[in-house]
Write a protein that holds these residues in place. Structure first.
Motif, PDB file in Angstrom:
ATOM      1  N   ARG A 128       0.991  -1.285  -0.242  1.00 24.90           N
ATOM      2  CA  ARG A 128      -0.048   0.151   0.162  1.00 24.90           C
ATOM      3  C   ARG A 128       0.872   1.234  -0.124  1.00 24.90           C
ATOM      4  N   TYR A 129       1.965   1.126   0.494  1.00 20.86           N
ATOM      5  CA  TYR A 129       3.030   2.269   0.446  1.00 20.86           C
ATOM      6  C   TYR A 129       4.088   2.367  -0.652  1.00 20.86           C
ATOM      7  N   ASP A 130       4.052   1.241  -1.451  1.00 22.58           N
ATOM      8  CA  ASP A 130       4.877   1.398  -2.869  1.00 22.58           C
ATOM      9  C   ASP A 130       4.297   2.381  -3.781  1.00 22.58           C
ATOM     10  N   PRO A 131       5.113   3.555  -4.175  1.00 21.04           N
ATOM     11  CA  PRO A 131       4.766   4.252  -4.970  1.00 21.04           C
ATOM     12  C   PRO A 131       3.629   3.833  -6.131  1.00 21.04           C
ATOM     13  N   SER A 132       4.069   2.997  -6.764  1.00 22.93           N
ATOM     14  CA  SER A 132       3.381   2.426  -8.037  1.00 22.93           C
ATOM     15  C   SER A 132       1.783   1.997  -7.578  1.00 22.93           C
ATOM     16  N   TYR A 133       2.030   1.169  -6.488  1.00 22.51           N
ATOM     17  CA  TYR A 133       0.405   0.717  -5.814  1.00 22.51           C
ATOM     18  C   TYR A 133      -0.393   2.089  -5.408  1.00 22.51           C
ATOM     19  N   ALA A 134       0.502   2.829  -4.684  1.00 20.75           N
ATOM     20  CA  ALA A 134      -0.252   3.934  -4.043  1.00 20.75           C
ATOM     21  C   ALA A 134      -0.860   4.815  -5.116  1.00 20.75           C
ATOM     22  N   TYR A 135      -0.004   4.977  -6.151  1.00 21.40           N
ATOM     23  CA  TYR A 135      -0.724   5.685  -7.461  1.00 21.40           C
ATOM     24  C   TYR A 135      -1.797   5.035  -8.145  1.00 21.40           C
ATOM     25  N   ALA A 136      -1.804   3.812  -8.374  1.00 19.69           N
ATOM     26  CA  ALA A 136      -2.884   3.109  -8.642  1.00 19.69           C
ATOM     27  C   ALA A 136      -4.311   3.268  -7.756  1.00 19.69           C
ATOM     28  N   LYS A 137      -3.860   3.126  -6.610  1.00 17.87           N
ATOM     29  CA  LYS A 137      -5.063   3.532  -5.758  1.00 17.87           C
ATOM     30  C   LYS A 137      -5.820   4.783  -5.927  1.00 17.87           C
ATOM     31  N   GLN A 138      -4.701   5.778  -6.169  1.00 14.55           N
ATOM     32  CA  GLN A 138      -5.305   7.191  -6.365  1.00 14.55           C
ATOM     33  C   GLN A 138      -6.118   7.294  -7.773  1.00 14.55           C
ATOM     34  N   GLN A 139      -5.527   6.691  -8.779  1.00 19.84           N
ATOM     35  CA  GLN A 139      -6.485   6.530 -10.035  1.00 19.84           C
ATOM     36  C   GLN A 139      -7.558   5.753  -9.821  1.00 19.84           C
ATOM     37  N   VAL A 140      -7.683   4.797  -9.223  1.00 16.55           N
ATOM     38  CA  VAL A 140      -8.991   4.042  -8.762  1.00 16.55           C
ATOM     39  C   VAL A 140     -10.091   5.064  -8.132  1.00 16.55           C
ATOM     40  N   ASP A 141      -9.464   5.603  -7.428  1.00 18.05           N
ATOM     41  CA  ASP A 141     -10.355   6.333  -6.464  1.00 18.05           C
ATOM     42  C   ASP A 141     -11.134   7.543  -7.157  1.00 18.05           C
ATOM     43  N   ALA A 142     -10.122   8.053  -8.172  1.00 18.96           N
ATOM     44  CA  ALA A 142     -10.532   9.033  -8.983  1.00 18.96           C
ATOM     45  C   ALA A 142     -11.569   8.677  -9.914  1.00 18.96           C
ATOM     46  N   GLY A 143     -11.665   7.680 -10.353  1.00 22.07           N
ATOM     47  CA  GLY A 143     -12.459   7.002 -11.360  1.00 22.07           C
ATOM     48  C   GLY A 143     -11.973   6.966 -12.423  1.00 22.07           C
ATOM     49  N   VAL A 144     -10.571   6.906 -12.643  1.00 18.96           N
ATOM     50  CA  VAL A 144     -10.019   6.930 -14.020  1.00 18.96           C
ATOM     51  C   VAL A 144     -10.361   5.642 -14.919  1.00 18.96           C
ATOM     52  N   ILE A 145     -10.583   4.500 -14.277  1.00 22.84           N
ATOM     53  CA  ILE A 145     -10.921   3.372 -15.019  1.00 22.84           C
ATOM     54  C   ILE A 145     -12.206   2.793 -14.706  1.00 22.84           C
ATOM     55  N   GLY A 146     -12.902   3.964 -14.307  1.00 23.43           N
ATOM     56  CA  GLY A 146     -14.553   3.619 -13.882  1.00 23.43           C
ATOM     57  C   GLY A 146     -14.819   2.825 -12.759  1.00 23.43           C
ATOM     58  N   THR A 147     -15.629   1.874 -12.699  1.00 26.08           N
ATOM     59  CA  THR A 147     -15.896   0.909 -11.590  1.00 26.08           C
ATOM     60  C   THR A 147     -14.853  -0.207 -11.710  1.00 26.08           C
ATOM     61  N   PRO A 148     -14.117  -0.522 -10.706  1.00 31.64           N
ATOM     62  CA  PRO A 148     -13.146  -1.764 -10.790  1.00 31.64           C
ATOM     63  C   PRO A 148     -14.155  -2.995 -10.530  1.00 31.64           C
ATOM     64  N   TYR A 149     -13.742  -4.107 -11.360  1.00 31.14           N
ATOM     65  CA  TYR A 149     -14.630  -5.219 -11.069  1.00 31.14           C
ATOM     66  C   TYR A 149     -13.637  -6.579 -11.143  1.00 31.14           C
ATOM     67  N   LEU A 150     -12.546  -6.273 -11.306  1.00 31.25           N
ATOM     68  CA  LEU A 150     -11.662  -7.451 -11.323  1.00 31.25           C
ATOM     69  C   LEU A 150     -10.212  -6.973 -11.039  1.00 31.25           C
ATOM     70  N   VAL A 151      -9.609  -7.999  -9.852  1.00 27.70           N
ATOM     71  CA  VAL A 151      -8.051  -7.799  -9.865  1.00 27.70           C
ATOM     72  C   VAL A 151      -7.499  -9.185 -10.149  1.00 27.70           C
ATOM     73  N   LYS A 152      -6.457  -9.012 -10.879  1.00 29.44           N
ATOM     74  CA  LYS A 152      -5.762 -10.444 -11.326  1.00 29.44           C
ATOM     75  C   LYS A 152      -4.260 -10.022 -10.773  1.00 29.44           C
ATOM     76  N   ALA A 153      -3.830 -10.988  -9.730  1.00 29.01           N
ATOM     77  CA  ALA A 153      -2.436 -10.795  -8.998  1.00 29.01           C
ATOM     78  C   ALA A 153      -1.352 -11.993  -9.331  1.00 29.01           C
ATOM     79  N   THR A 154      -0.117 -11.479  -9.290  1.00 22.81           N
ATOM     80  CA  THR A 154       0.731 -12.618  -9.542  1.00 22.81           C
ATOM     81  C   THR A 154       1.795 -12.406  -8.722  1.00 22.81           C
ATOM     82  N   GLY A 155       2.221 -13.369  -7.695  1.00 19.40           N
ATOM     83  CA  GLY A 155       3.358 -13.363  -6.856  1.00 19.40           C
ATOM     84  C   GLY A 155       4.135 -14.581  -6.761  1.00 19.40           C
ATOM     85  N   LEU A 156       5.415 -14.547  -7.560  1.00 17.44           N
ATOM     86  CA  LEU A 156       6.023 -15.564  -7.614  1.00 17.44           C
ATOM     87  C   LEU A 156       7.558 -15.312  -6.937  1.00 17.44           C
TER      88      LEU A 156
END
Length: 339
Positions: free
Chosen positions: A127-155
């Protein structure tokens, strides 16, 4: 409070990152004590200027001069140490996961609720990583509309698989160990709680995981209360490095974070073609995030401000992780009941 005196328990790979940040990089913080059962880490602590060294956590709590504790120990010890530290009057920062089962998490939650005068913060550092924090700001600002899917990979990388094999017996399982950050991010980005999960696991390369009752890779699919969906793919044998990426799909657009897990902006041009190096580990990929989250903890304690990541985030994410583990073990979809 001019300077926050912090003791740390656990000086493994991640503990060293936090210890160095506290000792050398965070204004207003000082590392005054350390508890470790590994002899090879004692010299590391001394190099950071720590002279109050312990092998017993409870003794450190009672004897060391400190205002706060950073709990970076093995996952199964987190909740006990959190409760003990809070009951001893110490502010607490704890690494994820909050606990390896829901009963432990609720005990930690009760300890936090007993001490509203103290600061507790859980280390969901993405949540404190600059990239993820920026993405959250964009989501909250409505830039991608209503989020309905999150796909995550962690290897995690194959290069450290032996550590993963040793640790897996006490990790709570691959989904609690390797997927808890992604579970938290899905909740964060979608603004909803998971209601149902189906999960699978597989082991093709290292049978030691199966022998320990775990798997080397896992896949889970989630349905959320607001109708949104999520999926996570976690693994411990990535051959080329540490691969973490997240895609958030909305009604008006998509955000992708770390789609290519690059080490830097350089390219190598050679006989084999064009090559981009991959980050080697999570401390490297999230170096800035670990620093920023610990700075946030210190600032919250010193100013009385409440952290953005709470014990409730830990309880709910762990409940989802525990349900995911049940789905993986039974091979059946599992309804998620949050406390």
């Amino acid at each position: 409070m001019d300077t926050l005196r912090i003791g740390i328990v656990g000086l493994g790979r991640l503990g060293r990152v936090h210890a160095e940040n506290i000792a050398c990089k965070i204004p207003g913080a000082r590392l005054t004590a350390a508890c470790t059962t590994r002899p090879e880490t004692v010299e590391f602590a001394r190099q950071l200027g720590v002279t109050a060294l312990y092998t017993d956590f409870d003794r450190m709590l009672s004897e060391a001069e400190m205002d706060a504790v950073a709990v970076i120990s093995t996952s199964s010890e987190h909740c006990r140490q959190i409760a003990a530290a809070l009951d001893a009057g110490k502010h607490v920062f704890s690494e994820k996961p909050l606990g390896v089962n829901l009963e432990q998490c609720l005990q930690a939650q009760a300890a936090v609720e007993r001490h509203p005068e103290l600061t507790f913060m859980l280390g969901f550092m993405r949540r404190y990583d600059p990239s993820y924090a920026y993405a959250k700001q964009q989501v909250d600002a409505g830039v991608i509309g209503t989020p309905y899917l999150v796909k995550a990979t962690g290897l995690d990388p194959e290069a450290v698989v032996e550590d993963a094999i040793r640790f897996c017996k006490n990790s709570g399982g691959i989904f609690l160990d390797a997927g808890i950050h992604d579970i938290d991010l899905m909740r964060w980005f979608l603004g909803s709680e998971a209601e149902e999960v189906y999960a699978l696991g597989a082991t093709f390369k290292h049978p030691e995981f199966r022998q320990a009752g775990d798997d080397e890779t896992g896949l889970a699919v989630f349905r959320f209360a607001n109708g949104a969906m999520g999926s996570i793919h976690v693994g411990r044998t990535c051959p080329y490095g540490y691969h973490v990426e997240t895609e958030i799909v909305g009604t008006e657009g998509t955000l992708r974070i770390s789609a290519v897990p690059e080490k830097n902006l350089a390219r190598v041009y050679g006989p084999g073609g064009v090559r981009a190096e991959c980050v080697a580990s999570f401390p490297e990929r999230f170096r800035e995030a670990y620093l920023l989250e610990m700075q946030e903890f210190v600032d919250c304690v010193r100013t009385g401000r409440r952290p953005g990541t709470t014990v409730y985030d830990g309880v709910r994410s762990t409940a989802v992780g525990y349900a995911t583990t049940e789905a993986w073990r039974t091979g059946r979809p599992v309804k998620i009941h949050l406390p």
